[in-house]
Design a protein around this motif. Structure first.
Motif, short mmCIF file in Angstrom:
data_model
loop_
_atom_site.label_atom_id
_atom_site.label_comp_id
_atom_site.label_asym_id
_atom_site.label_seq_id
_atom_site.Cartn_x
_atom_site.Cartn_y
_atom_site.Cartn_z
N ASP A 173 47.25 35.84 63.97
CA ASP A 173 48.04 34.69 64.93
C ASP A 173 47.53 33.48 64.52
OD1 ASP A 173 49.76 36.70 66.04
OD2 ASP A 173 48.42 36.75 67.67
N TRP A 174 46.19 33.38 64.47
CA TRP A 174 45.67 31.80 63.97
C TRP A 174 46.16 31.42 62.53
CZ3 TRP A 174 43.90 29.00 67.63
CH2 TRP A 174 43.50 29.85 68.85
N PHE A 175 46.48 32.47 61.71
CA PHE A 175 47.01 32.13 60.24
C PHE A 175 48.41 31.25 60.51
CE2 PHE A 175 44.78 35.87 58.32
CZ PHE A 175 43.42 35.49 58.82
N GLU A 176 48.97 31.42 61.35
CA GLU A 176 50.48 31.12 61.48
C GLU A 176 50.62 29.82 62.09
OE1 GLU A 176 52.82 34.31 63.23
OE2 GLU A 176 52.30 35.82 61.88
N ASP A 194 47.64 18.55 49.57
CA ASP A 194 48.30 20.05 48.88
C ASP A 194 48.53 21.04 49.92
OD1 ASP A 194 48.29 18.61 46.49
OD2 ASP A 194 46.53 19.99 45.56
N ARG A 195 47.68 21.48 50.89
CA ARG A 195 47.74 22.36 51.72
C ARG A 195 49.02 21.94 52.71
NH1 ARG A 195 45.00 26.83 53.28
NH2 ARG A 195 43.32 26.20 51.74
N PHE A 196 49.12 20.61 53.16
CA PHE A 196 49.98 20.14 53.90
C PHE A 196 51.52 20.45 53.20
CE2 PHE A 196 47.27 17.78 56.74
CZ PHE A 196 47.77 18.10 57.95
N LYS A 197 51.56 20.29 51.93
CA LYS A 197 52.71 19.92 50.92
C LYS A 197 53.28 21.72 51.11
CE LYS A 197 52.27 15.68 48.87
NZ LYS A 197 52.14 15.07 47.44
N SER A 198 52.22 22.57 51.11
CA SER A 198 52.71 23.85 50.50
C SER A 198 53.33 24.46 51.65
CB SER A 198 51.25 24.69 50.18
OG SER A 198 50.44 24.83 51.51
N ASN A 199 53.35 23.87 52.86
CA ASN A 199 54.09 24.56 53.88
C ASN A 199 55.16 23.77 54.11
OD1 ASN A 199 54.42 24.66 57.46
ND2 ASN A 199 53.19 26.48 56.47
N VAL A 200 56.21 24.79 54.45
CA VAL A 200 57.76 24.02 54.85
C VAL A 200 57.82 23.18 55.72
CG1 VAL A 200 60.20 24.75 55.06
CG2 VAL A 200 58.87 26.24 53.63
N ASP A 201 56.81 23.48 56.86
CA ASP A 201 56.89 22.80 58.19
C ASP A 201 56.05 21.78 58.19
OD1 ASP A 201 58.87 24.50 59.32
OD2 ASP A 201 57.26 25.82 60.15
N GLY A 202 55.17 21.48 57.07
CA GLY A 202 54.45 20.43 56.97
C GLY A 202 53.02 20.58 57.79
N ARG A 203 52.63 21.86 57.80
CA ARG A 203 51.43 22.07 58.89
C ARG A 203 50.21 22.46 58.04
NH1 ARG A 203 53.53 26.67 62.89
NH2 ARG A 203 54.43 27.46 60.76
N TYR A 204 49.07 22.23 58.54
CA TYR A 204 47.74 22.58 58.00
C TYR A 204 47.55 24.03 58.34
CZ TYR A 204 43.02 21.86 56.10
OH TYR A 204 41.87 22.39 55.35
N LEU A 205 47.78 25.15 57.29
CA LEU A 205 47.51 26.49 57.78
C LEU A 205 46.52 26.82 56.89
CD1 LEU A 205 51.22 27.58 57.90
CD2 LEU A 205 49.94 26.89 59.69
N LEU A 206 45.69 27.71 57.35
CA LEU A 206 44.67 28.34 56.58
C LEU A 206 44.47 29.80 57.13
CD1 LEU A 206 41.05 26.88 57.44
CD2 LEU A 206 43.45 26.25 58.88
N ASP A 207 43.76 30.66 56.37
CA ASP A 207 43.34 32.03 56.80
C ASP A 207 41.98 31.97 57.33
OD1 ASP A 207 42.05 31.21 54.41
OD2 ASP A 207 42.15 33.52 53.58
N GLY A 208 41.78 31.36 58.63
CA GLY A 208 40.81 31.16 59.13
C GLY A 208 40.93 31.20 60.78
N VAL A 209 39.76 31.31 61.61
CA VAL A 209 40.09 31.69 62.98
C VAL A 209 38.98 30.60 63.80
CG1 VAL A 209 41.01 34.03 62.67
CG2 VAL A 209 38.51 33.51 63.08
N PRO A 210 39.17 30.34 65.02
CA PRO A 210 38.14 29.45 65.62
C PRO A 210 36.70 30.40 65.77
CG PRO A 210 40.31 29.24 66.83
CD PRO A 210 40.33 30.42 65.71
#
Length: 363
Positions: A173-176, A194-210
């Motif tokens: 769930d944290w990936f989304e 690049d990470r912001f631009k790679s997402n349609v919604d303009g979000r900073y997503l990564l495969d990480g968790v707190p």
């Protein structure tokens, strides 16, 4: 024919009254227990209310608090009645109140049973409230500078540490969602842009968790970033290796916690209901036995006590006829202002000619 008829001597009536007096005082304590359980459940739900969407989940603790309060009042009053009912002379003062008291107590015991059943049937409402509440809470995890949301980060971190869970349904769930605030990102970095631009919604997503998702029992240092990237870590395969983060979702963990809590409370309330039912049965026997003593006119004589004076079918038919007659008497035409012609209205018996005294001329 009376249902479950029992014969009582004077000594047995006195002992029954004494036992019921004690049981009613015990019932006052059980009412306090129900009240306390309802208050505890209300506090536990309120404690994590920011992780739940408001709904009918407060109905169960409110029901238990109300039932517990009423139990204390009814059983305190019942103890006084049972104490006086050991004497036939004192019982005559309570005779008119006994049947209404028993009827009210019967409906009260039904409310206790309903409260116990509600504890076992609110799982779906609780699950829905947790799912939507946790979904919104995770979305606002990064908003530590916004009033009203600044506490959610610490709340979720403490939740994941305490309940050994991660995310809503799981760590993915944290990936989304973007759970890192913009103020902690280097907006001049090409990788960040690049990470912001790679997402349609303009979000900073990564495969990480707190960090709070990390399992401290794992021998390996916690891998909380690039969880699905095998090449980013030495001797690592996330598909075959046991991850060193919590795999269970927080919704499942919280649901299991509240479900266990409500089942325990429901079982306690159910036992209280059985106890209240036994007390009500004893009060009914005492009432009918003492009424028969008054009919016989001898306080020393034996008397019969029962739950129902007639069979269940006869009692139901009798009550139905009473309700039917009351309905006919109250049937008034709103158009003509006349009573139903099929209903006989009783007249006062003023005299042989049925003339009211006010209409007789003075001699």
């Amino acid at each position: 024919m009376a249902v479950l008829k029992v014969k009582f001597s004077k000594i047995r009536r006195g002992k029954l009254a004494q036992v019921l007096w004690i049981l009613n005082w015990i019932s006052v304590v059980t009412g306090l227990i129900i009240f306390s359980l309802g208050l505890y459940l209300k506090i536990e739900i309120k404690k994590r209310s920011e992780l739940m969407l408001s709904g009918n989940i407060q109905s169960v603790p409110n029901m238990l608090i109300a039932v517990g309060s009423i139990a204390c009042i009814i059983n305190f009053f019942g103890g006084k009645i049972c104490y006086d009912c050991s004497d036939a002379n004192k019982f005559s003062r309570w005779k008119l109140f006994m049947l209404p008291y028993i009827i009210c107590t019967f409906f009260f015991t039904f409310c206790v049973f309903a409260g116990a059943i509600m504890c076992y049937t609110m799982r779906n409402e609780l699950e829905s409230a947790l799912y939507r509440g946790l979904k919104d809470a995770l979305k606002y995890y990064k908003d530590t500078d916004i009033p009203g949301r600044c506490f959610l980060k610490s709340t979720i971190d403490l939740l994941q540490i305490q309940f050994q869970c991660c995310g809503n349904n799981g760590f993915r769930d944290w990936f989304e969602i973007q759970w890192i605030s913009v103020r902690y990102l280097d907006m001049g970095s090409k990788d960040t842009i690049d990470r912001f631009k790679s997402n349609v919604d303009g979000r900073y997503l990564l495969d990480g968790v707190p960090f709070s998702c990390c399992n401290p029992s794992s021998p390996r240092p916690c891998i909380q970033y690039q969880i699905t990237n095998n090449s980013a870590h030495y001797n690592y395969d996330y598909l075959s290796e046991e991850l060193n983060i919590w795999l269970r979702g927080c919704r499942e963990a919280l649901l299991e916690y509240y479900e266990h809590l409500m089942q325990s409370i429901g079982l306690t309330v159910l036992l209280v209901w059985l106890f209240e039912l036994s007390v009500l049965t004893g009060v009914r026997y005492l009432q009918t036995a003492m009424e028969n003593v008054l009919i016989l006119g001898d306080p020393e004589s034996e008397s019969d006590g029962w739950l129902l004076q007639n069979s269940c079918m006869e009692t139901a038919k009798h009550n139905f006829q009473i309700i039917k007659k009351l309905g006919k008497i109250n049937q008034i035409s709103t158009l003509s202002g006349k009573t139903d012609p099929n209903v006989d209205i009783p007249t006062a018996d003023y005299g042989p000619d049925n003339v009211p005294p006010s209409s007789i001329p003075d001699s």
